[in-house]
Scaffold this active site. Structure first.
Site, short mmCIF file in Angstrom:
data_model
loop_
_atom_site.label_atom_id
_atom_site.label_comp_id
_atom_site.label_asym_id
_atom_site.label_seq_id
_atom_site.Cartn_x
_atom_site.Cartn_y
_atom_site.Cartn_z
N ARG A 282 -5.15 2.84 2.15
CA ARG A 282 -4.96 1.70 1.38
C ARG A 282 -6.03 1.77 0.07
NH1 ARG A 282 -3.05 -2.15 4.79
NH2 ARG A 282 -0.38 -1.80 4.71
N LEU A 285 -4.83 2.49 -4.34
CA LEU A 285 -4.68 1.95 -4.42
C LEU A 285 -5.50 1.10 -5.52
CD1 LEU A 285 -1.18 1.16 -4.12
CD2 LEU A 285 -1.97 -0.34 -5.31
N PHE A 412 4.85 -1.81 -3.56
CA PHE A 412 4.54 -0.81 -2.04
C PHE A 412 3.46 -1.43 -1.15
CE2 PHE A 412 3.81 3.06 -5.16
CZ PHE A 412 2.59 2.31 -5.99
N GLU A 413 3.41 0.05 -0.27
CA GLU A 413 2.01 0.02 0.38
C GLU A 413 1.91 -1.15 1.09
OE1 GLU A 413 -1.20 2.90 -0.28
OE2 GLU A 413 0.15 4.21 -1.17
N GLY A 414 2.64 -1.87 1.27
CA GLY A 414 2.91 -3.58 1.57
C GLY A 414 2.43 -4.30 0.59
#
Ligand SMILES: Cc1cc2nc3c(=O)[nH]c(=O)nc-3n(C[C@H](O)[C@H](O)[C@H](O)COP(=O)(O)OP(=O)(O)OC[C@H]3O[C@@H](n4cnc5c(N)ncnc54)[C@H](O)[C@@H]3O)c2cc1C
Length: 623
Positions: A282, A285, A412-414
Site C-alpha cells: 500500500r 499509493l 482502489f487498494e481498499g
C-alpha cells in the site's frame, strides 16, 4: 442466505485472513491505545549509506529518463503508454525496484521506492499506476513474502526485467467483500483448473504474469498464472474517469490449467496473502498522492503570483491564500507520512500494517482535496484540459486531469470506507481481545458475564494510564522546539482517543462494529495524529538543512490538523448519524421518489452487475 448470515460470513472470511499476531511493536496501535510511543519512530530509522546512495542514483536516473523520454500529454491523449517507455523503464530497473538483487532487481529500500513513485506520480499518474500495480500488488510482492525459493528464482528475474504483472482479485460481484469470490481452482493431478471472470485488472490487458485469487473449495488460494495460458480471454479494455493510460481489462478464465507448483503459499491462504501483500504494498499509493500534492504546491505558487485580479495576485487574496497554505502544509505532511512509513517498512523493527493503511487512507483523501483546491484556484483554467490550454497558447497545466486521475486512489487498494473498517479492527484489537464475547452479538448470557469479568480486569489497569501523560507537562518534547506543543497535543489527543473508543465500546458493545461513522472518526483522528507526528519528525530533521524553513510548514499543518481533530472529537458525540441512517433507509425504501421528479437519467440501460457473458468485445483470446 439471510442478510445477517451473509454479513457474518463476510466478517469471518476477513477475520480468518487477518494477520492476528503482533510480533513487533506498532506505533499506531499504541497510539490508538492512548500510549504515545514516540520512541518507536524517533529518531526515524534511516537506510544504510550504501543503499541510500543507490536509491538516490536511481531516482536521479529515473528523473532524467522521464524528462527526456516520457510525454505525459501523449499518454493522456492516446490513452496508452508507448512501448519504448516501458522498455526504457525496464532497462533502468524500474520494474524491479523492490526485488532483491539476487533475483535481478535493484533491491532498493522502500524509502526510495516511495520517492521514485512520488516522482513518477507527480509527472504521469498512469505510469505510476503501471509500476505500482506490477510491483506492489502484482507478482513480486506476494512472492517476496510467501513464495518458495523455486518460485522466486522462476518469476522474480522476469518481473525485474520488465515482464509486466497484474493482481486479479476483483470480480463483477466481488469488490470490497472477498467472501463472494466465485472464480474456482479445482485440483486435477499436478495442476489446478481455473474458471471465472476477473474485473478491473490493472495491467491485465498487457500483462505477462498474473496473480489470481480463486476459490479452492471453501477457501481462497493465490496462483501465479502465465497470461499466455490457453483459456484466458481478455474481454475488453476498460475506460475510466482518469488514469486513461492504464491497461485495465476484464479477464475471463475458461478451463485454464495452472501447474500446482504455481500456487503461492498453502491452499486457503490466498486472502491472507493478498491482505499481507497490501500491508507494505500500500505504500506506493501514498507516495503517488504525495507527488500530486507537491506538484500542486508548484502550480499554486506560480499561478498564485502570475494571475492578478482586483489589483492583487490571486494567491494573496485571503480566500485563495488559505488554499495555498492548505496545499503547501498538506504536501509537506503527506511527504512526511510517506517517508516515515517507508523508513519504518525498511527498518522492520516495527509492525507497520496500521501505519501503511493510515497512510493510504489519509494521503488519498487529503491529496484529492489538495487537487480540488488547486482546480478552484486556477478558476476556469482549472477546468480546462492541458491540451486545450496549450492550443490556446497558454501553459498546459493538467490540473483537471490530476484531479480525475487521483479520484480512484480513494477507491482502489481498499476503499476509504473499507480502510477505516480494517484500521478500526486493528486499532481496537486490544479492546476486542479484552472484551471478547462482550462485543459479540451472538454470545450467550454466560459468555458475556465471563467476558465482563475479564474486561473489568483489563480496564482496571489500563484506564488509569489514560488520565495524565507527557502531553500534560509543559516542558516535554522540548527537542522539537516550536513544534513541541503540537506533540504534546498529539499525546493528549491519543489518550482522549483511547478513552473515546472505550466509551463507545461501553455504550454500544456488540453494536459498535455497526457504528461506522463513529469508528470512522476514531480512525480519522488517528490518521491526523500520525500525520502530525510525521510532519514534526520531518521538520526536526529538515531543520538541520540550513536553507530550509520547515517549522512554518509543519507548524501550520499541525494547526490545521488540530482544528480537524477537534471537530472530529466533537462529532463523535454530537452528530446526525442516527437521523442520517434512518433517512437513508427511507430513501432506499423509495419513500422520496418524488425527489427524482423533473430529471432525466442519461444512464445506458443494462443490469447493475454484469454477467460473464455480458458485452461482446474480445481484446485478446489465448487458444
Ligand atoms: C481503475 C481501477 C483499477 C483497479 N485495479 C484493480 C486491480 O488491479 N486488481 C483488482 O483485483 N481490483 C482492482 N480494482 C478494483 C478495486 O479494488 C475495487 O473497485 C474496490 O476494491 C472497491 O470494490 P467495488 O468497486 O466492487 O465496490 P463495492 O464493494 O461494490 O462498494 C461500493 C461502495 O460501498 C462501500 N462498502 C462496501 N462494503 C462496505 C462495508 N462493509 N461497509 C461500509 N462501506 C462499504 C465501498 O467503500 C464503496 O463506497 C480496480 C478498480 C478500478 C476502478
Amino acid at each position: 442466505m439471510t442478510e445477517h448470515a451473509e454479513y457474518r460470513e463476510s466478517r469471518e472470511v476477513g477475520e480468518q485472513a487477518r494477520e492476528k499476531e503482533w510480533r513487533h511493536p506498532s506505533f499506531a496501535r499504541q497510539l490508538f491505545l492512548g500510549d504515545y510511543r514516540l520512541d518507536l519512530v524517533h529518531p526515524a530509522p534511516t537506510p544504510p549509506d550504501e543503499a541510500a546512495k543507490r536509491g538516490e542514483d536511481f531516482v536521479r536516473a529515473l528523473r532524467r529518463f522521464l524528462d527526456a523520454h516520457v510525454d505525459p500529454v501523449l499518454i493522456e491523449r492516446t490513452a496508452q503508454v508507448p512501448d519504448d517507455v516501458v522498455k526504457g523503464l525496464a532497462r533502468l530497473g524500474a520494474f524491479g525496484m523492490t526485488i532483491k538483487e539476487e533475483y535481478g532487481g535493484l533491491g532498493l529500500p522502500y524509502l526510495y521506492y516511495c520517492r521514485a513513485l512520488m516522482l513518477v506520480g507527480s509527472y504521469c499518474p498512469a505510469l505510476a499506476t503501471l509500476l505500482s500495480a506490477h510491483q506492489s500488488i502484482g507478482v513480486p510482492q506476494p512472492l517476496k513474502l510467501f513464495g518458495t525459493e523455486e518460485q522466486k528464482r522462476e518469476f522474480l528475474p522476469r518481473c525485474a526485467a520488465g515482464e509486466i504483472s497484474a493482481f486479479l482479485l476483483t470480480e463483477p460481484d466481488v469488490g470490497s467483500d472477498p467472501a463472494r469470490l466465485a472464480t474456482t481452482a479445482v485440483r486435477d493431478g499436478d495442476e489446478y483448473v481455473l474458471d471465472g471472470v476477473k474485473l478491473w485488472t490493472t495491467n491485465g490487458v498487457i500483462a505477462d504474469l498474473l496473480v489470481v485469487m480463486a476459490r479452492t473449495g471453501k477457501k481462497i488460494s493465490a496462483f501465479v498464472v502465465e497470461a499466455g495460458t490457453p483459456g484466458i480471454t481478455v474481454k475488453r479494455r476498460n475506460e475510466f474517469m482518469g488514469l486513461r493510460g492504464i491497461e485495465n481489462g476484464v479477464t475471463v478464465f475458461s478451463q485454464v490449467r495452472v501447474p500446482a507448483r504455481n500456487r503461492v503459499g498453502k491452499e486457503g491462504e490466498g486472502l491472507k496473502i493478498a491482505l499481507t501483500t497490501l500491508n507494505t504494498g500500500r505504500l506506493s499509493l501514498p507516495a503517488t498522492c504525495a507527488g500530486n500534492a507537491k506538484w500542486a504546491v508548484k502550480i499554486a505558487r506560480e499561478w498564485g503570483t502570475a494571475r492578478v485580479q482586483w489589483g492583487r495576485e490571486v494567491g494573496r487574496h485571503e480566500a485563495v491564500a488559505t488554499k495555498v497554505a492548505f496545499i503547501a502544509a498538506t504536501a509537506y505532511a503527506l511527504e512526511a507520512v510517506c517517508e516515515l512509513t517507508g523508513r519504518l517498512a525498511d527498518d522492520r523493527r516495527n509492525d507497520i500494517r496500521i501505519e501503511a493503511a493510515l497512510a493510504k487512507l489519509y494521503a488519498s483523501e487529503l491529496s484529492y482535496r489538495v487537487l480540488d483546491e488547486l482546480v478552484q484556484m486556477r478558476g476556469g483554467r482549472g477546468y480546462e484540459t492541458a491540451a486545450s490550454l496549450a492550443a490556446r497558447g497558454e501553459r498546459g497545466v493538467p490540473a483537471e486531469q490530476m484531479l480525475r486521475d487521483s479520484r480512484i486512489n480513494r477507491i482502489f487498494e481498499g476503499s476509504s470506507e473499507i480502510m477505516r473498517l480494517a484500521i478500526t479492527r486493528e486499532a481496537v484489537d486490544a479492546h476486542l481481545t479484552a472484551a471478547g464475547e462482550l462485543v459479540n452479538p451472538d454470545a450467550s448470557r454466560q459468555e458475556r458475564a465471563q467476558a465482563l469479568r475479564r474486561a473489568g480486569r483489563f480496564y482496571a489497569t489500563w484506564l488509569p494510564t489514560l488520565v495524565a501523560g507527557t502531553g500534560n507537562l509543559p516542558t516535554s518534547y522540548a527537542a522539537f522546539g516550536p513544534l513541541a506543543g503540537h506533540l504534546r497535543f498529539v499525546e493528549r489527543a491519543g489518550r482522549k482517543l483511547a478513552r473515546s473508543t472505550f466509551y463507545g465500546m461501553s455504550r454500544w458493545q456488540g453494536g459498535l462494529e455497526h457504528k461506522q461513522s463513529f469508528l470512522g472518526r476514531i480512525v480519522d483522528i488517528g490518521a491526523e495524529l500520525y500525520a502530525m507526528t510525521a510532519a514534526c519528525l520531518k521538520a526536526e530533521e529538515d531543520s538541520r538543512d540550513l536553507g530550509r524553513r520547515p517549522y512554518e510548514l509543519a507548524d501550520t499543518f499541525c494547526h490545521q490538523a488540530r482544528r480537524r481533530v477537534d471537530a472530529l472529537f466533537a462529532r463523535l458525540w454530537d452528530n446526525s448519524d442516527t437521523r442520517d441512517v434512518r433517512l437513508a433507509g427511507y430513501v432506499l425504501d423509495g419513500r422520496y421518489t418524488f425527489l427524482e421528479e423533473g430529471i432525466l437519467d442519461p444512464s445506458i440501460e443494462g443490469p447493475w452487475i454484469g454477467t460473464p457473458e455480458g458485452g461482446d468485445s474480445v481484446w485478446r483470446k489465448i487458444l
